[in-house]
Design an enzyme around this catalytic site. Structure first.
Site, short mmCIF file in Angstrom:
data_model
loop_
_atom_site.label_atom_id
_atom_site.label_comp_id
_atom_site.label_asym_id
_atom_site.label_seq_id
_atom_site.Cartn_x
_atom_site.Cartn_y
_atom_site.Cartn_z
CG HIS A 29 -3.04 10.86 0.83
ND1 HIS A 29 -3.76 10.02 0.00
CD2 HIS A 29 -2.96 10.21 2.03
CE1 HIS A 29 -4.10 8.93 0.66
NE2 HIS A 29 -3.63 9.02 1.90
CG ASP A 73 -3.91 10.53 -3.38
OD1 ASP A 73 -2.81 11.11 -3.20
OD2 ASP A 73 -4.59 10.06 -2.45
CB SER A 88 -3.10 5.79 2.36
OG SER A 88 -4.36 6.15 2.85
#
Length: 479
Positions: free
Chosen positions: A106, A141, A214
């Site tokens: 992402h 992810d 992230s």
């Protein structure tokens, strides 16, 4: 006596300070200095189509629309209908000296340009390189990037996430909220967390993780990566001490496939499954709940091998199956084309079936559109266990969008106070099996109920289809 007491108190104080110092441990600075050169900041750039007018400020047609358009024009916003670039930040880490970098999917999804910023070090200028995408995996992810550097890069290695224990110290590194390289420490709060995916295996930690972290690494005290920081649980978007890192033992397999093939290649058994509840286990004669109950066997490896709806998978490739989640992960991690032994519970005994696994990605691409939603049907012939049912006719097949060769009993109404309703049965459902045998008439269902009662069963297992999707439901015969 007072002097003795003061002396004893002094000893206790010294001991307490010593224990506190031991609990705090040594400084994390040496570890941070060792691993930080392999941690990177990631900046992505995406071209976004412009929007005419002051969208997002006032509703279209509002009397204030002209006012805000003039305001935008005065402040340089008159070109809002032109394409513009949007930037986003994230983190990552280098896993090889030739420039392979791991991050979250992402972080780089839909990006036109990916810029990698390396840790500057003492007195060194910031180095930036453009990265290309090697491969991505939406299910975990994870994304694998590659940069071309003039020399070997410092990198970190993966550790064994299965050895991480609740309470172990961990260190998170990354680029929180765009503030640049940052280190935070905490412990492993929980293991084997699932969020939303079939292949989830998250390590929960209270090490501070925020937006921008992230894709960054979660290190153990040996400087090995045991997780990729992916998500946080937060009511306000900031860290409240509940962060999630995808376990390294999942990431390693994904990265290896992305590096070799540019995509994932997961094993595929070709069955629809559900967990076995206590009442289901009792209805099927199992000693205890466990395994994965096959609710449907479409065309694929399982069907070719002879697996059947109603089988309970007890063991896969020599490993005991505890539940559906564990089976899905194990099948996905098994090599495509491998012949595996599947032990199932069938007809009161066990059987072993040899299955050659297919590839899940190929199966997903070949999946057809879902069947049309069914409509509720009024009027019925019989009532059982809180259900009003009717034999399937050609008219009902047409109204419910069923195939011409579909058989079973149609649920036309469900008593909202019944166990059947609480377990999700609704009008329009199609009952195709009872007691793991086909039913095409009301008398068939009556027979299955009598057989279950005579066998001392407390529940009757039904196979129910809705919109083409099957699932088993166990209903208490006492109701």
């Amino acid at each position: 006596m007072r002097l003795v007491w003061l002396g004893f108190a002094t000893i206790l104080l010294v001991m307490a300070q010593s224990l506190a110092a031991h609990a705090r441990g040594e400084s994390l600075a040496p570890l941070a200095e060792q691993i930080s050169p392999a941690v990177v900041n990631i900046t992505t750039s995406t071209l976004i189509e412009g929007q005419a007018g002051p969208q997002g400020i006032v509703p279209e047609g509002s009397p204030f629309e002209d006012f805000f358009r003039e305001f935008q024009d005065r402040n340089g916003g008159g070109d809002s209908d032109r394409p513009r670039r949007s930037n986003a930040l994230g983190s990552g880490f280098v896993i090889s000296e030739d420039g392979y970098i791991v991050t979250n999917n992402h972080v780089i999804a839909e990006a036109d340009e990916i810029l990698i910023e390396f840790f500057p070090g003492d007195g060194q200028p910031v180095k930036e390189l453009v990265a290309k995408v090697v491969g991505t995996d939406e299910k975990t992810d994870i994304a694998l990037l590659k940069v071309e550097a003039s020399g070997p890069l410092q990198y970190v290695q993966f550790g064994d996430s299965d050895t991480a224990r609740v309470g172990d110290w961990v260190v998170a590194m990354g680029n929180p909220l765009g503030q640049g390289f940052s280190v935070s420490a905490g412990i492993v709060s929980a293991r084997n967390r699932a969020l939303s995916g079939s292949y989830d295996d998250y390590i929960q930690t209270d090490a501070a993780i925020n937006r921008g972290n992230s894709g960054g690494p979660l290190f153990n005290m040996s400087g090995e990566v045991i997780g990729v920081n992916t998500a946080i649980l937060s009511p306000n978007g900031g860290s409240i001490g509940i962060g999630f890192s995808m376990a390294s033992n999942v990431v390693i397999k994904v990265v290896d496939q992305l590096r070799e093939f540019g995509e994932t290649r997961r094993g595929w058994l070709g069955v629809r499954i559900q967990d076995v509840t206590e009442d289901m286990a009792e209805a099927m004669g199992l000693e205890k709940p466990g395994g994965a109950l096959i609710s449907d066997v479409p065309d694929g490896p399982a069907k070719e091998a002879g697996l059947l709806a109603g089988d309970v998978i007890l063991s896969f490739d020599g490993v005991e199956v505890e539940d559906t989640r564990g089976l899905v992960r194990q099948v996905g991690e098994t090599t495509v084309g491998k012949s595996v032994r599947v032990v199932v519970h069938r007809d009161g005994g066990t059987q072993t079936v040899l299955v050659v696994l297919g590839r899940r990605e190929d199966a997903e691409r070949a999946e057809t559109a879902e069947a049309p939603a069914v409509e509720e049907e009024e009027g019925a012939n019989s009532e059982f266990l809180g259900l009003t049912i009717s034999p399937l006719t050609d008219t009902l097949r047409e109204e419910l969008g069923l195939a011409a060769d579909a058989d079973g009993l149609v649920v036309t109404d469900v008593d909202e106070a019944s166990e059947a309703y609480s377990k999700g049965l609704r009008a329009g459902d199609l009952i195709t099996e009872a007691g793991q045998q086909k039913v095409t008439s009301v008398s068939d269902l009556e027979t299955r109920m009598e057989e279950a009662t005579e066998a001392g069963r407390k529940s009757l297992l039904l196979l129910v289809r809705r919109g083409g999707e099957p699932r088993f439901v166990a209903l208490s015969l006492s109701s």
